[in-house]
Structure formats: C-alpha cells, structure tokens
Design a protein around this motif. Structure first.
Motif, PDB file in Angstrom:
ATOM      1  N   HIS A 157       0.791  -1.226   0.000  1.00 14.42           N
ATOM      2  CA  HIS A 157       0.000   0.000   0.000  1.00 14.42           C
ATOM      3  C   HIS A 157       0.822   1.275   0.000  1.00 14.42           C
ATOM      4  N   SER A 158       2.139   1.174  -0.129  1.00 13.97           N
ATOM      5  CA  SER A 158       2.970   2.374  -0.220  1.00 13.97           C
ATOM      6  C   SER A 158       4.308   2.001  -0.839  1.00 13.97           C
ATOM      7  N   GLU A 159       5.016   3.005  -1.350  1.00 14.30           N
ATOM      8  CA  GLU A 159       6.341   2.759  -1.921  1.00 14.30           C
ATOM      9  C   GLU A 159       7.328   2.301  -0.856  1.00 14.30           C
ATOM     10  N   ALA A 177      -2.697   2.340  -3.331  1.00 12.59           N
ATOM     11  CA  ALA A 177      -3.112   2.926  -2.059  1.00 12.59           C
ATOM     12  C   ALA A 177      -4.244   2.111  -1.449  1.00 12.59           C
ATOM     13  N   ALA A 283      -0.351   2.567   6.063  1.00  9.88           N
ATOM     14  CA  ALA A 283      -1.614   3.159   5.604  1.00  9.88           C
ATOM     15  C   ALA A 283      -2.576   3.143   6.774  1.00  9.88           C
ATOM     16  N   ARG A 301       3.687  13.577   9.557  1.00  8.84           N
ATOM     17  CA  ARG A 301       4.060  13.304   8.163  1.00  8.84           C
ATOM     18  C   ARG A 301       4.763  11.947   8.070  1.00  8.84           C
ATOM     19  N   ALA A 304       1.168   7.024   4.817  1.00  6.67           N
ATOM     20  CA  ALA A 304       0.167   7.618   3.932  1.00  6.67           C
ATOM     21  C   ALA A 304      -0.658   8.706   4.614  1.00  6.67           C
ATOM     22  N   ALA A 306       0.099  11.752   5.488  1.00 10.06           N
ATOM     23  CA  ALA A 306       0.257  13.069   4.861  1.00 10.06           C
ATOM     24  C   ALA A 306      -0.404  13.139   3.494  1.00 10.06           C
ATOM     25  N   ASP A 307      -0.627  11.989   2.846  1.00 10.65           N
ATOM     26  CA  ASP A 307      -1.276  11.988   1.541  1.00 10.65           C
ATOM     27  C   ASP A 307      -2.759  12.321   1.643  1.00 10.65           C
ATOM     28  N   ASN A 308      -3.330  12.118   2.830  1.00 10.40           N
ATOM     29  CA  ASN A 308      -4.778  12.248   2.979  1.00 10.40           C
ATOM     30  C   ASN A 308      -5.205  13.464   3.786  1.00 10.40           C
ATOM     31  N   SER A 310      -4.844  17.635   3.823  1.00 13.83           N
ATOM     32  CA  SER A 310      -4.401  18.857   3.146  1.00 13.83           C
ATOM     33  C   SER A 310      -4.092  19.897   4.226  1.00 13.83           C
ATOM     34  N   TYR A 354     -10.401   5.086  -5.708  1.00  5.62           N
ATOM     35  CA  TYR A 354      -9.400   4.256  -5.019  1.00  5.62           C
ATOM     36  C   TYR A 354      -9.640   2.778  -5.296  1.00  5.62           C
TER      37      TYR A 354
END
Length: 371
Positions: A157-159, A177, A283, A301, A304, A306-308, A310, A354
C-alpha cells in the motif's frame, strides 16, 4: 474469474476484516466468483491481547464465506490449499507474520495450481520480533516461486512498503493505495460551531502511535481536553501513570476497550479534531474516518497520513516524534477561527476511484504463467 481471499472477516473485527469483506463484495460486483476462506481461530490470545471478535457485523457480511482455518490445525491449512486448486487466483491477506505458517501450509496444499498474491497490509510490523523477517521472507519467496512455489506476486500500500518487500523477494511487487473501507458512512458535521476544547485519539493504542507524545504536548495547552478511545495493547497502567505525572487527570478521559461501530459517531461528534501523532505508519483509515464524521485531522508526516490531509485545509500536518512540534500544531489549531475554518474544509472521501485502481492493480498480479 474464480477468486479465493484468505483472511479475516466477520466475526473478526477491525480494519483488516473490513478490508477483506469489502474486497470480496467489490470483486463479486465485477462479476467474479469469490469465496472468503476465513478463520475460526486466527491467533493465540497471547499474541493478540485485544478483543478479536464482535457480536454485530461492521458492515454487510460476505455470504460465501468458509470459517474453517485454525492456527492450531496445520492439517486444515493443507486441506484448504488442496480445496483451492480449482480457483484462478488466491489472495492471501497478510496482517502479521504470525499468519505465515498457516499460509505456507495453504501454499503447500495448493502446489502450483493457482496464481497467488500476498496482499500485505504491513510487510513487517511496526514493533518487530526476531522471527518477523525470516517468516515474511519465506512467504514472499514462496509466493514468487523462488523457493519452488507459485507464480505469484505481492501487493502493498505504499512505496516504502514496496521497498521492504523487494528486499525480501524477487517476486513482482505492485503498489496501490489502501482504499477506503469504512464501516459506516456518516453525514459531515457543520463547519460553523464553536470548538469544544476537546481532542480525540482513536484506535488501538500501541507505542508507535505516539500517545505519550500527545499527552506531553497537551501540557502546553491548559484549556484543552483529550479523549483516548481504543484497545490498549499493553501500557494502560503506564499511560495512567504518565497522565498523573503530567497533572492531566482532570483533562484526559481514557476509554480503554474496543469501540463498537454504533458508538463511533458520538465520539467524533464531541471532538474538535482527531489527532494521529504516529511515530511511523504505513496506511491508515483513520484520516478518512475523521473526515467522514466532519472532523479535521492533525497528523504526523509519516506513511500515507500526509497523503490524505491537506495542511491548512482539512487538517494540520506536523513532523513526527517531536513533542514541541506537536504542541505548536495544537496551538495553531486553536487559533481564533481556525477550528471552524478547517472543519468547513473537510470533505468525505469518494471511495470509488481508489477501489477502481486497487482492483485493477490486484488483478494484474501475478503475471500469467508461461505455457
């Protein structure tokens, strides 16, 4: 396509069970013939200190489910593998290395008859034990055929998790994701109300989630309270001692134990923000869960998270593992008008994009065997 998903589902609880169930429903909706091979006994109690099962489902149970797997019965693992020889794709939902012996037994019974994907929620645990790496290496190498096994691959689910997986196997590794699999939808709250002066820490309490950092940061906000709701995987008495040491006894409410789905809306309704002070993460559904209930999220941070979020729109982001940075973020959140502005910016996630990407990625793995 005939697909078998091996993993937890109701009456097991939590995100892993919810994900397995939602995945089965969505694959079936795409026209596939799907069965869930689940557990009647998944873990020894001493390895999973929390509540394992629930009485009421957290969503719609999947109808075509077998619940025969038992961590105490290796013969049942092999029988499961043999039973799955007629399917086209086997998905192993990997939540912990503790599952690996059973999955190796299933793969032994399966032989080379089906494609196999190891769907890794975490390639390695946040808090590792000496046996974790060798167990996961054995599984991922076996899935990939390196040790005489199948023609499979790995979905993460992530790099960052992909890098861990690639360090353990030469099997194909793909990234998608983790899609939303929330137990219930709730209308977002209004953005106009005055703040209550109360924050929420929600979910299983483990050291990597940083509750201790949040408690120490809270000492710098004398008029703000905190509710901590979730199972403690150890450390409850230490947390109580820390609360007393910091003089927070009148401002911190501990609600240890599993939070049933019907109690979740009330928790979020009484909170100005959900705080996720994680030291590490892969995640998490908790950002989306907060936004689903109209609540801004203050998160570190990591992974995942920080990806979700804003930053400055529907929540705030802060560097991890720093009491000072977290305290400054909390102070920023309570600046005049900020809670209302962030609450007004919260939008519930749309799960469909998603899931479209996720299913496409899953069904691309593993590659078709050469003939």
């Amino acid at each position: 396509m005939r697909i078998a998903i091996v993993g937890p589902t109701y009456p097991y609880k939590g995100g892993g069970a919810q994900h397995t169930t939602e995945l089965a429903h969505r694959l079936r909706a795409e026209g596939h013939d799907v069965v869930i091979e689940s557990w009647r006994a998944q873990y020894p109690a001493f390895l999973y200190p929390g509540q394992q099962t629930i009485d009421s489902p957290e969503g719609e149970p999947y109808p075509n489910t077998r619940r025969d797997l038992d961590w105490r019965r290796p013969d049942g693992w092999i029988r499961c593998g043999r039973r799955l020889r007629e399917v086209d794709l086997v998905v192993l939902a990997v939540l912990s290395p503790v599952q690996v012996p059973a999955y190796l037994g299933i793969l032994y019974g399966l032989g080379r008859r089906a494609k196999v994907v190891a769907l890794c929620h975490n390639v390695l645990p946040h808090e590792r034990k000496p046996y974790d790496v060798p167990l996961m290496r054995a599984l991922l190498r076996r899935v990939g055929g390196v040790d005489g096994g199948g023609n499979g691959g790995v979905l993460v689910h992530s790099e960052q998790q992909a890098a861990l997986a690639r360090g353990l196997t030469d099997a194909p590794v793909r990234v998608a994701a983790l899609p939303p699999h929330l137990p219930a939808r709730s209308p977002g709250a209004s953005g106009g109300r005055e703040p209550y002066g109360r924050l929420l820490f929600f979910g299983i309490v483990r050291p990597y989630k940083g509750l201790d950092l949040l408690l120490r940061a809270l000492t710098q906000l004398p008029d703000v309270g905190l509710t901590v709701a979730g199972e403690f995987w150890g450390g409850l008495e230490e947390t109580r001692a820390l609360i007393a040491e910091l003089g927070l006894g009148d401002r911190v409410e501990l609600r240890p134990g599993y939070v049933a789905a019907e109690d979740v809306p009330g928790l979020f309704a009484g909170a100005d923000a959900l705080v996720l002070p994680y030291r590490s993460a892969t995640a998490s559904q908790n950002v989306w869960l907060g936004h689903e209930h109209g609540v801004p999220v203050i998160a570190t941070r990591v992974g995942a998270l920080a990806d979700n979020v804003s930053d400055g729109v529907d929540g705030l982001l802060v560097e991890p593992d720093s009491v000072g940075a977290l305290a400054e973020a909390l102070k920023r959140f309570y600046e005049p008008g900020m809670p209302q502005r962030l609450r007004a910016g919260v939008t519930p996630v749309d799960p469909e994009p998603y899931w479209t990407t996720y299913l496409d990625t899953l069904l691309l793995l593993p590659p078709s065997p050469s003939t």
